[in-house]
Each structure stands twice: as structure tokens, then as C-alpha cells.
Enzyme design. Structure first.
Site: not given
Length: 403
Positions: A16, A138, A165-167, A261
Site C-alpha cells: 500500500l 505488532y 502513520p495513522t490508519n 479513528r
């Protein structure tokens, strides 16, 4: 600024973020990029990684490869999440050092922060209280990774930077029903529930052929052995989809829908990463001018003298305690999982029912990051969540069509 001919190795260049970073660098004129698929190079194999570095000798490394997944995957594969990520990080970072890599960018995750950290979460919230249990392994692996970068810098004067990084979501996302993150999994579930309601078996079969389901032990007990793809009977496909909460015009999602989120478009993350790679050094992050004279004074012919103890910041008490040198990367904006499901439903044009199963875990209640440090380094996001969801859905549909 890196020379345009610098050889840049992007670990995870098909993923990604890795693919987005590759494209961003290419657009900026950096053509000497190196990548290896997992089949070509297993980053958990210490010998194979050394052999790769011996051959390629990259100037710069971007470590975007990771073993990732959502709450379900983190719960099922706890040992894999800590071991696979630790192996990859140790192998790449240690070889980057031993082969004289000039700069390294390590990508972590904001799950490194405590479950009940003050919101929005600043970089100095790290290690102040317990982690969220459902992604503890994780998170520990990623904390170890950023500490490796920090410690190599302090001991050897390297220039390794860690970004959290965030989501993330975007092109080349993982839409697997079991081990993908919340947004792509939600989008695919809602899309399939719509197709079931419309009896659009042609597109259901295309979807299932593109991303077959490999049954877990629990699902295998329901549908038997073998992957589930578009060639299966309608009955078997429906049973498999129901296992993942996908019904005729109805989707059941984990948790209460109340957790908040933050989401960042992957191309924005790539742009932030490249901005930091090109314009930010470790000394800029910690804000200590004498760091450069202490570390970069211990050089031989322009390279750090690794045998010179005076080049080791950890041995110099006058620098004081240096920690939390990583950089949060996000938008600084949030929404609830329920609000997210409403946005996805609107985009997919799904008019069915979204239910939340409160017997399943929510994960961290809130996970908003403070992006003050990032903004001070000269970067802010461009794509808002509404636009990003539309972009992701268009990409998903085009991917199914082979475009």
C-alpha cells in the site's frame, strides 16, 4: 536533498505505502529505484538480506515492508506479528548500517501508543502506559523498530528516521476479509452485501476470483476444505460470506461502532515520507544543533568513523536524554467507525442495514495523533476522508475490471 541518481531500495514496494512511495519518487525524477517482491527476497531470511545488500549496495533504504492486519488477524496470529516484523526490521536495519547506507526511513504505526494515551497523541506519549491488548505484539515490534533507528543514530551518528502513520488506505490496499484493515474490509463487505441483494452473481464471482477466501479452521468446519472463489456453488460462497458478517443487504461489523479513528490517504503518506526523506535529517527532529558537531565531526573522508567512540552520542552525557524522535504522520482529524460505515455505504450506494456486534472487541477507543511536529517540518495532508473513500471505491472497481 538526495542526488537524483541515488540508489534507493524500497522494501515492500508492492504494498500500500511502498508502491505509493515508489510512484512519488519516480514522479520527482528519482529513477534509480530498487525493489524485490516477497518471492524474490524474504526479508525474514538473514542470509538472503545480507546477500541482497552485498549485491545492490543501496544509498538509501525505505523500510515499508511489514506483516500487517486488523483486529481479527492480530488476535489469530500473535506470534507471527511480533516475530515476522522483528526479523524483517533487524535484518534490514542491521544490513543498512553494515553496508554504509546514508539514510533510512522506517515506517511504523500509531498503534505504538498506549491504549489510554491522552488525545491527540503526541510523540512523547510513547511507553507511558499499557498498550491495547489486541495489537500488542505488532505494536511492540514497531516500537523496537523505531528504537533501533533512534539507537543507531545515538551510538553511531547514522541518519535513520522513523515515521508513525495513522490508519492508511488507498490504491493496492489489502481487501482480504480476514486480515485487512478496517476501511478496505468494510468497503468490500458492503459492496458484496449490495451485490447479493441485487443477485449480481456475475460481479460476486469476479470479486471472489480476484480475492479468494482461504478458510480458517472455524470456517473450514462450516464449509469444508478448499478455498472459496467464484467457481464455487452459490450456497458455499454465501456461507463463507456470512461467516464474515456479509448477508443479503446486511453487514455485521465488529464492535460497537463507537471507537474514533483517523485515516490518511496512502498517496498523502507517500508524499509525507518522501518530503521527510528529502528534506529532514535526524538533527532537525531532535532540535539540538550541537548534535551535528558531535556526530558529524567524527568522520573520515565524509563517512562516519564507526570506530571513533567520540562519534557515539550515547556516550556523551551533555546531550541529555534523547528519545521520542519519531514523527507522527496523519491528518489530525477523526470520525467514529459508525460514521465511517455511513460514508462507505453512501459511496457504494448501499441502502441496506449495518449492524455492530458488541460482543466483539472494539480495539483502542480513540486513536487521534498530534501532527504538530510534522507540520513544523513543512508538510500537511491534502486528501480529506470523503474524497479518499470515493477514490478508493473507484480504484477497487477498476481493479476488479483489470484496469
Amino acid at each position: 536533498m538526495l542526488d537524483k541518481n541515488s540508489k534507493i531500495y524500497i522494501a515492500g514496494h508492492h504494498g500500500l505505502v511502498g508502491s505509493a512511495i515508489w510512484n512519488n519518487l519516480t514522479q520527482r525524477g528519482y529513477k534509480n529505484l530498487v525493489g524485490r517482491s516477497h518471492k524474490e527476497l524474504d526479508l525474514t531470511d538473514q542470509y538472503a538480506v545480507k546477500k541482497f545488500f552485498d549485491k545492490e549496495c543501496p544509498d538509501v533504504v525505505v523500510l515499508a515492508a511489514a506483516f500487517v492486519g486488523g483486529i481479527m488477524a492480530n488476535s489469530l496470529y500473535r506470534a507471527d506479528f511480533i516475530m515476522q516484523n522483528m526479523k524483517m526490521q533487524c535484518n534490514v536495519i542491521s544490513n543498512a548500517y553494515s553496508h554504509g547506507v546514508k539514510k533510512l526511513l522506517f515506517l511504523g504505526s500509531t498503534c505504538i501508543y498506549p491504549k489510554n494515551a491522552p488525545q491527540p497523541m503526541r510523540e512523547d506519549a510513547l511507553l507511558t502506559s499499557p498498550l491495547e491488548y489486541t495489537n500488542e505484539e505488532y505494536a511492540i515490534a514497531k516500537i523496537a523498530g523505531l528504537k533501533m533507528c533512534e539507537s543507531y543514530n545515538l551510538q553511531y551518528g547514522t541518519n535513520y528516521i522513523a515515521v508513525m502513520p495513522t490508519n492508511l488506505y488507498g490504491p493496492n490496499d489489502n481487501f482480504h476479509l480476514e486480515n485487512s484493515h478496517v476501511l478496505p474490509a468494510m468497503m468490500r463487505k458492503i459492496y458484496l452485501a449490495k451485490l447479493i441483494h441485487e443477485s449480481d452473481w456475475h460481479n460476486i464471482e469476479i470479486d471472489m476470483n480476484k480475492r479468494p477466501v482461504s478458510p480458517t479452521d472455524k470456517l473450514r468446519a462450516i464449509i469444508g476444505e478448499g478455498n472459496v472463489d467464484g467457481s464455487n456453488s452459490h450456497e458455499r460462497i454465501l456461507k463463507a460470506l456470512e461467516f464474515y458478517g456479509i448477508y443479503n443487504n446486511k453487514v455485521v461489523l465488529w464492535g460497537t461502532g463507537k471507537p474514533l479513528r483517523e485515516f490518511l490517504w496512502s498517496n498523502d503518506m507517500a508524499d509525507a515520507s518522501v518530503h521527510i526523506l528529502l528534506h529532514v535529517d535526524f538533527k532537525d527532529i531532535i532540535g539540538i544543533e550541537k548534535y551535528s558537531s558531535v556526530f558529524y565531526g567524527a568522520k573520515v573522508d565524509g563517512a562516519v568513523d564507526r570506530n571513533n567512540s567520540e562519534g557515539r552520542g550515547g556516550a556523551i552525557p551533555s546531550l541529555g536524554e534523547i528519545r521520542n524522535c519519531h514523527i507522527n504522520v496523519g491528518t489530525g482529524k477523526e470520525l467514529t467507525i459508525r460514521q465511517l460505515s455511513e460514508l462507505v455505504s453512501k459511496t457504494v450506494e448501499f441502502n441496506g442495514i449495518i449492524e455492530f456486534d458488541s460482543s466483539k472487541p472494539d480495539g483502542t477507543p480513540r486513536k487521534l495523533i498530534d501532527v504538530t511536529k510534522l507540520h513544523s517540518l513543512g508538510w500537511t495532508h491534502k486528501v480529506e476522508i470523503e474524497e479518499g473513500i470515493e477514490k478508493l471505491y473507484q480504484w477497487y472497481k477498476n481493479d476488479l475490471k483489470g484496469k
